[in-house]
Scaffold this motif. Structure first.
Motif, PDB file in Angstrom:
ATOM      1  N   SER A  29      15.023   4.862   9.330  1.00 12.43           N
ATOM      2  CA  SER A  29      14.284   5.823  10.149  1.00 12.43           C
ATOM      3  C   SER A  29      12.849   5.353  10.384  1.00 12.43           C
ATOM      4  O   SER A  29      12.329   5.453  11.496  1.00 12.43           O
ATOM      5  N   VAL A  30      12.209   4.814   9.342  1.00 16.51           N
ATOM      6  CA  VAL A  30      10.840   4.300   9.477  1.00 16.51           C
ATOM      7  C   VAL A  30      10.832   3.077  10.381  1.00 16.51           C
ATOM      8  O   VAL A  30       9.973   2.934  11.265  1.00 16.51           O
ATOM      9  N   SER A  85       3.365  14.549   5.099  1.00 17.21           N
ATOM     10  CA  SER A  85       4.281  15.633   5.477  1.00 17.21           C
ATOM     11  C   SER A  85       5.602  15.052   6.004  1.00 17.21           C
ATOM     12  O   SER A  85       6.685  15.566   5.719  1.00 17.21           O
ATOM     13  N   LYS A  86       5.497  13.951   6.755  1.00 14.01           N
ATOM     14  CA  LYS A  86       6.711  13.299   7.258  1.00 14.01           C
ATOM     15  C   LYS A  86       7.481  12.652   6.104  1.00 14.01           C
ATOM     16  O   LYS A  86       8.704  12.556   6.133  1.00 14.01           O
ATOM     17  N   LEU A  87       6.737  12.191   5.100  1.00 18.87           N
ATOM     18  CA  LEU A  87       7.375  11.569   3.936  1.00 18.87           C
ATOM     19  C   LEU A  87       8.305  12.565   3.237  1.00 18.87           C
ATOM     20  O   LEU A  87       9.446  12.232   2.880  1.00 18.87           O
ATOM     21  N   GLY A 121       0.795  -1.226   0.000  1.00 21.47           N
ATOM     22  CA  GLY A 121       0.000   0.000   0.000  1.00 21.47           C
ATOM     23  C   GLY A 121       0.826   1.273   0.000  1.00 21.47           C
ATOM     24  O   GLY A 121       0.280   2.369  -0.169  1.00 21.47           O
ATOM     25  N   ASN A 122       2.147   1.159   0.172  1.00 20.18           N
ATOM     26  CA  ASN A 122       3.005   2.357   0.209  1.00 20.18           C
ATOM     27  C   ASN A 122       4.016   2.382  -0.935  1.00 20.18           C
ATOM     28  O   ASN A 122       4.995   3.124  -0.879  1.00 20.18           O
ATOM     29  N   THR A 141       6.193   7.459  14.223  1.00 21.75           N
ATOM     30  CA  THR A 141       6.503   8.822  13.800  1.00 21.75           C
ATOM     31  C   THR A 141       6.126   9.050  12.341  1.00 21.75           C
ATOM     32  O   THR A 141       5.674  10.134  11.970  1.00 21.75           O
ATOM     33  N   TYR A 142       6.295   8.034  11.515  1.00 20.34           N
ATOM     34  CA  TYR A 142       6.150   8.207  10.073  1.00 20.34           C
ATOM     35  C   TYR A 142       4.880   7.613   9.477  1.00 20.34           C
ATOM     36  O   TYR A 142       4.510   7.953   8.348  1.00 20.34           O
ATOM     37  N   MET A 143       4.216   6.722  10.219  1.00 20.72           N
ATOM     38  CA  MET A 143       3.072   6.017   9.641  1.00 20.72           C
ATOM     39  C   MET A 143       1.763   6.374  10.334  1.00 20.72           C
ATOM     40  O   MET A 143       1.737   6.600  11.549  1.00 20.72           O
ATOM     41  N   ASN A 144       0.705   6.452   9.553  1.00 20.38           N
ATOM     42  CA  ASN A 144      -0.628   6.708  10.099  1.00 20.38           C
ATOM     43  C   ASN A 144      -1.218   5.414  10.661  1.00 20.38           C
ATOM     44  O   ASN A 144      -0.692   4.315  10.430  1.00 20.38           O
ATOM     45  N   ALA A 145      -2.337   5.548  11.335  1.00 23.14           N
ATOM     46  CA  ALA A 145      -2.986   4.382  11.949  1.00 23.14           C
ATOM     47  C   ALA A 145      -3.409   3.345  10.917  1.00 23.14           C
ATOM     48  O   ALA A 145      -3.467   2.149  11.199  1.00 23.14           O
ATOM     49  N   ASN A 146      -3.683   3.795   9.681  1.00 26.27           N
ATOM     50  CA  ASN A 146      -4.122   2.864   8.635  1.00 26.27           C
ATOM     51  C   ASN A 146      -2.962   2.175   7.918  1.00 26.27           C
ATOM     52  O   ASN A 146      -3.160   1.441   6.943  1.00 26.27           O
ATOM     53  N   GLY A 147      -1.724   2.412   8.366  1.00 24.59           N
ATOM     54  CA  GLY A 147      -0.558   1.767   7.767  1.00 24.59           C
ATOM     55  C   GLY A 147       0.083   2.554   6.643  1.00 24.59           C
ATOM     56  O   GLY A 147       1.106   2.139   6.093  1.00 24.59           O
ATOM     57  N   GLY A 148      -0.494   3.699   6.275  1.00 27.18           N
ATOM     58  CA  GLY A 148       0.081   4.536   5.220  1.00 27.18           C
ATOM     59  C   GLY A 148       1.117   5.495   5.780  1.00 27.18           C
ATOM     60  O   GLY A 148       1.109   5.827   6.967  1.00 27.18           O
TER      61      GLY A 148
END
Length: 576
Positions: free
Chosen positions: A302-303, A320-322, A277-278, A309-316
């Motif tokens: 880093s991820v 902005s952090k990207l 998904g990414n 820090t870098y991923m949303n709750a849905n796994g994406g």
């Protein structure tokens, strides 16, 4: 140095899969290396040349995958050609340790060549142990004797009696004897991190040795940098050795597939799914790494270290952090460039003014792209030839650092001939050179980068770059070494006493200056630096380099094997 690895090592506990993100191939054991290595887009062609006969030079900037290709060739020769070839892998990363001989005494070439030969003899012992079926003469020098000679040479206290036997004929005779006894056909010597000293004379001595060791049955291969490597007068690329490009051009599906494969291998076994998904986000990061896997691994690490820090709750990935994460690769390359002021102090003005010239080029590309549709925006630039000599030196430094990639010359009719370059995509993203004032999105950046043909780019001249950067040729000067007492620049190259304090002037050693620096110069976090200093006597880079078997580092809380290796790697990179 840069901030990249500060992110990498700025967590408390060493994580179970942290060794998956060790960036330098030479620090990974064979089983883990073969598990983690992805297939280079040009791997079949490159390995065929590295594993075959003849002398070859594998060229590319720091972190582009030269060591990975060298190690792949070595392991494949052991596995597939053990009945024909003696493969020898040797790393000359710490060549600069021999630089004091060139500064302080006579016969530097003699001591350096003895070190080169001793290092190869030690590597032959390692090949003997790895191979398992070689028939070794009882006259082959003992491993302990070779290690003792190398240590003495690197400490600048070797004596001639100790190393007199380490001659070119001594090396070739032992190789030929080993090949004959073992019923093999040839020896392939894979020399990693070759000619990495910043001493021109030392580099020339290496190439004289490289040319001399080549024979009907000995095929030397060397990994070198672009832009800063000085061949000897007797060595000619093309005639004495074929050059192979290791740097992957960051474009096309092959590149995207290679980087995605690398990401999948590094995250295999992780307790969260980063890849599914990414893919498009990861591909943007891959392009922002500009064909340098080490920069890409810094982003992935880093991820891995801080997924929340870098991923949303849905796994994406958080968008902005990207974009912040996409800066990691370019920061790493800029850190390599900035480190040249310490490694080449006499060229300090070239490094500083080169940064201004680089910014001027970026500004010209921004102007060129303004108002253009995404698929028509430029990612490259060209400079009319002949290029000003000072600017050409700067371009060499930028190529060494991985900030620009030369892609040959182009003819533009009456406008004349131009040298064409790609520029770091991470800079184009971070500096708002592409996409422009539009809403920043992964889709928009990829639309620019994936545009089918980039035939248009700004056509610059040396004069236009100097004008934009507000520079002139007179601004590029060679700095003389400072007085070791009062730090006053020498009045002239022949001066024997300081014009300010009267102290007798001493020769300047870049290596000695580098190893005396505080560990804060390394790309580690402030938290890790503080912990090292609180729990060990380590203060200077020299202390890390002389930490036998990393025992001191391993005694520090939350520093395990993988992290200790990473810290040592940073120290060795700093002085190489």
């Amino acid at each position: 140095m840069g901030t990249t690895s500060s992110l990498n090592l700025d967590i408390e506990e060493e994580l179970p899969l942290e060794e998956n993100f060790i960036e330098q191939a030479e620090y990974i054991d064979r089983a883990k290396f073969q598990q983690l290595a992805a297939e280079h887009p040009n791997e079949t062609e490159v390995l065929k040349k590295l594993m075959g006969g003849g002398a070859k030079l594998l060229i590319g900037p720091r972190g582009c995958g030269k060591s990975t290709l060298m190690k792949k060739a070595y392991y494949r020769l052991i596995e597939e050609s053990a009945d024909k070839t003696l493969p020898v892998y040797v790393n000359f990363k710490l060549t600069l340790k021999l630089e004091p001989y060139y500064v302080n005494g006579a016969n530097a070439s003699y001591w350096f060549r003895s070190w080169l030969i001793a290092k190869i003899l030690l590597a032959i012992w390692e090949a003997i142990e790895e191979h398992g079926k070689l028939v070794v003469s009882e006259l082959f020098p003992p491993k302990e004797l070779i290690i003792k000679a190398i240590n003495s040479l690197e400490a600048s206290n070797a004596n001639a009696d100790q190393i007199d036997k380490f001659t070119l004929s001594f090396l070739t005779e032992h190789i030929e004897n080993l090949i004959s006894r073992s019923e093999l056909q040839r020896c392939v010597i894979l020399i990693d991190d070759a000619a990495h000293s910043f001493s021109e004379k030392q580099q020339e001595d290496f190439f004289d040795f490289f040319r001399a060791v080549k024979s009907r049955i000995i095929s030397p291969k060397a990994a070198i940098y672009p832009g800063i490597t000085s061949n000897s007068a007797n060595f000619h690329v093309g005639h004495d050795a074929e050059q192979i490009n290791a740097w992957i051009k960051p474009s096309g599906k092959e590149y995207e597939d290679f980087m995605l494969s690398l990401a999948r291998k590094r995250f295999e076994g992780a307790d969260f799914d980063f890849i599914s998904g990414n893919e498009e986000d990861i591909i943007l990061l891959a392009y922002a790494a500009f064909g340098i896997p080490r920069g890409f691994l810094g982003m992935l690490r880093s991820v891995f270290n801080s997924p929340k820090t870098y991923m949303n709750a849905n796994g994406g990935l958080n968008k902005s952090k990207l974009l912040r994460l996409s800066r990691v690769g370019r920061d790493m390359s800029h850190a390599v460039y900035d480190s040249l002021t310490a490694k080449l102090p006499s060229y300090e003005s070239y490094v500083e003014n080169g940064s201004r010239a680089h910014q001027a080029i970026l500004a010209q590309i921004r102007i060129f792209n303004k108002g253009k549709p995404l698929e028509k925006q430029g990612l490259q630039f060209a400079v009319k030839t002949p290029i000003n000599a000072d600017l050409e030196k700067v371009f060499g430094f930028l190529q060494y650092s991985g900030l620009i990639m030369s892609s040959g010359s182009v003819l533009k009719g009456e406008k004349g001939a131009f040298q064409h370059y790609h520029i770091h995509i991470g800079d184009l993203v971070a500096e708002n050179i592409i996409v422009g004032s539009r809403t920043k999105s992964v889709i928009s950046f990829l639309k620019v980068i994936r545009a089918p043909k980039h035939q248009a780019w700004p056509k610059l001249t040396s004069a236009s770059i100097f004008e934009k950067a507000e520079l002139a040729s007179e601004d590029f000067t060679l700095a003389l070494p400072l007085c070791h007492v009062c730090s006053t620049p020498r009045s002239n190259p022949e001066a024997r006493f300081c014009s300010n304090c009267g102290a007798q002037l001493k020769p300047s050693s870049a290596y000695e200056e580098l190893v005396k620096r505080d560990i804060s110069a390394l790309p580690i976090s402030k938290r890790l630096e503080k912990r090292i200093k609180e729990h060990s006597p380590i203060r200077r880079i020299r202390d890390i380099l002389t930490d036998a078997n990393r025992e001191t580092l391993l005694g520090i809380p939350y520093i395990g094997k993988a992290r200790a290796q990473a810290i040592l790697g940073h120290a060795e990179e700093y002085v190489s």
